[in-house]
Design an enzyme around this catalytic site. Structure first.
Site, PDB file in Angstrom:
ATOM      1  N   GLU A  26       0.132  -3.482  16.662  1.00  0.00           N
ATOM      2  CA  GLU A  26      -1.329  -3.675  16.638  1.00  0.00           C
ATOM      3  C   GLU A  26      -1.848  -4.273  17.949  1.00  0.00           C
ATOM      4  O   GLU A  26      -1.066  -4.740  18.783  1.00  0.00           O
ATOM      5  CB  GLU A  26      -1.719  -4.579  15.474  1.00  0.00           C
ATOM      6  CG  GLU A  26      -1.107  -5.976  15.547  1.00  0.00           C
ATOM      7  CD  GLU A  26      -1.962  -7.024  14.845  1.00  0.00           C
ATOM      8  OE1 GLU A  26      -3.169  -7.110  15.152  1.00  0.00           O
ATOM      9  OE2 GLU A  26      -1.413  -7.762  14.005  1.00  0.00           O
ATOM     10  N   VAL A 107      -4.296  -5.444  11.423  1.00  0.00           N
ATOM     11  CA  VAL A 107      -3.279  -4.830  10.565  1.00  0.00           C
ATOM     12  C   VAL A 107      -3.927  -3.671   9.798  1.00  0.00           C
ATOM     13  O   VAL A 107      -3.392  -2.551   9.765  1.00  0.00           O
ATOM     14  CB  VAL A 107      -2.671  -5.875   9.598  1.00  0.00           C
ATOM     15  CG1 VAL A 107      -1.840  -5.194   8.515  1.00  0.00           C
ATOM     16  CG2 VAL A 107      -1.832  -6.878  10.380  1.00  0.00           C
ATOM     17  N   SER A 141      -9.015 -10.979   3.479  1.00  0.00           N
ATOM     18  CA  SER A 141      -8.846 -10.030   4.573  1.00  0.00           C
ATOM     19  C   SER A 141      -8.829  -8.577   4.092  1.00  0.00           C
ATOM     20  O   SER A 141      -8.263  -8.258   3.040  1.00  0.00           O
ATOM     21  CB  SER A 141      -7.531 -10.318   5.303  1.00  0.00           C
ATOM     22  OG  SER A 141      -7.293  -9.335   6.278  1.00  0.00           O
ATOM     23  N   ASP A 143      -7.038  -6.517   5.329  1.00  0.00           N
ATOM     24  CA  ASP A 143      -5.623  -6.118   5.383  1.00  0.00           C
ATOM     25  C   ASP A 143      -5.071  -5.866   3.980  1.00  0.00           C
ATOM     26  O   ASP A 143      -4.309  -4.926   3.754  1.00  0.00           O
ATOM     27  CB  ASP A 143      -4.761  -7.212   6.035  1.00  0.00           C
ATOM     28  CG  ASP A 143      -5.024  -7.381   7.526  1.00  0.00           C
ATOM     29  OD1 ASP A 143      -5.793  -6.586   8.094  1.00  0.00           O
ATOM     30  OD2 ASP A 143      -4.461  -8.331   8.107  1.00  0.00           O
ATOM     31  N   LYS A 160       0.401 -16.909   7.321  1.00  0.00           N
ATOM     32  CA  LYS A 160       0.207 -18.233   7.918  1.00  0.00           C
ATOM     33  C   LYS A 160      -0.446 -19.168   6.907  1.00  0.00           C
ATOM     34  O   LYS A 160      -1.294 -18.741   6.123  1.00  0.00           O
ATOM     35  CB  LYS A 160      -0.712 -18.051   9.125  1.00  0.00           C
ATOM     36  CG  LYS A 160      -0.507 -19.073  10.194  1.00  0.00           C
ATOM     37  CD  LYS A 160      -1.265 -18.694  11.422  1.00  0.00           C
ATOM     38  CE  LYS A 160      -0.365 -17.966  12.400  1.00  0.00           C
ATOM     39  NZ  LYS A 160      -1.081 -17.440  13.547  1.00  0.00           N
TER      40      LYS A 160
HETATM   41  N1  PSU Z   1      -2.738 -13.659  11.268  1.00  0.00           N
HETATM   42  C1  PSU Z   1      -1.946 -14.128  12.244  1.00  0.00           C
HETATM   43  N2  PSU Z   1      -2.035 -13.577  13.480  1.00  0.00           N
HETATM   44  C2  PSU Z   1      -2.929 -12.571  13.763  1.00  0.00           C
HETATM   45  C3  PSU Z   1      -3.754 -12.089  12.715  1.00  0.00           C
HETATM   46  C4  PSU Z   1      -3.625 -12.656  11.482  1.00  0.00           C
HETATM   47  O1  PSU Z   1      -1.151 -15.013  12.002  1.00  0.00           O
HETATM   48  O2  PSU Z   1      -2.994 -12.109  14.909  1.00  0.00           O
HETATM   49  C5  PSU Z   1      -4.710 -10.962  12.991  1.00  0.00           C
HETATM   50  C6  PSU Z   1      -4.129  -9.616  12.515  1.00  0.00           C
HETATM   51  O3  PSU Z   1      -4.583  -8.586  13.371  1.00  0.00           O
HETATM   52  C7  PSU Z   1      -4.747  -9.450  11.146  1.00  0.00           C
HETATM   53  C8  PSU Z   1      -6.117 -10.049  11.356  1.00  0.00           C
HETATM   54  O4  PSU Z   1      -4.817  -8.117  10.720  1.00  0.00           O
HETATM   55  O5  PSU Z   1      -5.895 -11.164  12.219  1.00  0.00           O
HETATM   56  C9  PSU Z   1      -6.774 -10.471  10.070  1.00  0.00           C
HETATM   57  O6  PSU Z   1      -8.071 -10.895  10.331  1.00  0.00           O
HETATM   58  P1  PSU Z   1      -9.038 -11.239   9.087  1.00  0.00           P
HETATM   59  O7  PSU Z   1      -8.462 -12.461   8.469  1.00  0.00           O
HETATM   60  O8  PSU Z   1     -10.384 -11.477   9.721  1.00  0.00           O
HETATM   61  O9  PSU Z   1      -9.036 -10.046   8.196  1.00  0.00           O
HETATM   62 MN    MN Z   2     -12.280 -12.659   6.601  1.00  0.00          MN
END
Ligand code: PSU
Ligand code: MN
Length: 304
Positions: A26, A107, A141, A143, A160
């Protein structure tokens, strides 16, 4: 339509056509997850690691509204250095493509592109999930939603603990996404090998995992699979040590009024700053380890 907006690097195209092992990477991790120039160096290192295992790397990003599967030097430099790179998950593709913007795929975004071009395995650091305090603000997310419908196996180091890990795993179950922990009994928490949550499914042999994944898709049970690979022992943090940093980052985010897609990059940046770069080292080490496992898995997948 997708075919006309995707540029696939020759090496990747050939590998896909010949059914050779390919691993997607990614670009949000590059544009929004690590500082320059570590991000660029890490991106190229990951490609080298995947090659060394015998698979072809395909780093995915968007430049001027065109989706790139495999990034050239200038493209990688741009995504690593510029500050106005859009973070692209499913809902962001139309705008970035129509208005010819530059984008880093998350992701979710990377899974979509990988599946469009026929890449089945993807290595990343951590997936997004259910945020802490979801009972006040429903931050989940994209994801997780993508994992429920798009056929790509995602190798990560777990989730995390800026997130609610238990709720993330429960929601993945609701979405019917298989989750496997590789060679460990506890689900990992990115910087630490143990989130305190027992793995429901442990897998020791990637050959078995490849068969399970192929069976899922052969049965028409669409969706991704999460493979959680704990951070290498020597790079892992103590639980207490990192949890203080995370608590601080969460408090800062609240105080600064951070919302929406800015939340995750903000938290990652605060943790990086408060650990004076040590978290960056851990981050690099775990993605490298995930790249190895993903490449090995991609090799097993083509033999079935
Ligand atoms: N979590 C991590 N490192 C990252 C991400 C998430 O520990 O780099 C990045 C990934 O690209 C993941 C995105 O798909 O953040 C998720 O963002 P959000 O929570 O806004 O959906
Ligand atoms: Mn979000």
């Amino acid at each position: 339509m997708w075919e006309s907006i995707i540029d696939i690097q020759d090496e990747v195209k050939e590998a896909i056509e010949k059914n050779l092992p390919v691993v997607a990477l990614e670009s949000t991790i590059i544009s929004h997850g690590m500082p320059y120039p570590d991000n660029k160096e890490t991106a190229r290192q990951l490609e080298g690691i995947i090659r060394a295992v015998g698979a072809v790397p395909a780093t995915i990003g968007i430049v001027g509204g065109r989706i790139k599967v495999g990034l050239g030097d200038e493209e990688l430099e741009l995504l690593a250095k510029e500050s106005d790179i859009v973070k692209v998950s499913r809902r962001d593709f139309p705008e970035v493509i129509a208005l010819k913007k530059n984008g880093a795929t998350t992701v979710a975004g990377t899974m979509i592109v990988a599946s469009k071009v026929g890449i089945k395995v993807f290595a990343t650091g951590g997936i997004g999930g259910v945020h802490r305090g979801y009972d006040t603000v429903l931050d989940i997310s994209q994801d997780l939603v993508e994992l429920s419908k798009t056929n790509v196996a995602v190798v990560c180091a777990g989730v995390k603990s800026i997130l609610d890990i238990r709720s993330t795993l429960e929601y993945l179950e609701t979405l019917s996404v298989p989750v496997y922990v590789y060679q460990a009994n506890q689900f990992p928490a990115f910087y630490t090998r143990d989130s305190g949550i027992e793995a429901e499914n442990r897998i020791d042999e990637l050959g078995d995992l490849a068969q399970i994944i192929q069976m899922k898709w052969s049965l028409g049970l669409d969706g991704g699979v999460v493979i959680a690979n704990p951070i290498p022992e020597e790079a892992a943090y103590d639980k207490g040590e990192i949890s203080d940093m995370i608590e601080m980052a969460l408090l800062d985010a609240k105080a600064d009024g951070i919302t929406g897609k800015a939340v995750t990059p903000y938290l990652l940046d605060r943790i990086k700053t408060s650990t004076e770069g040590r978290s960056l080292e851990a981050n690099i080490s775990l993605v490298r380890s995930n790249a190895v496992v993903a490449a090995q898995l991609a090799k097993k997948m083509i033999n079935i």
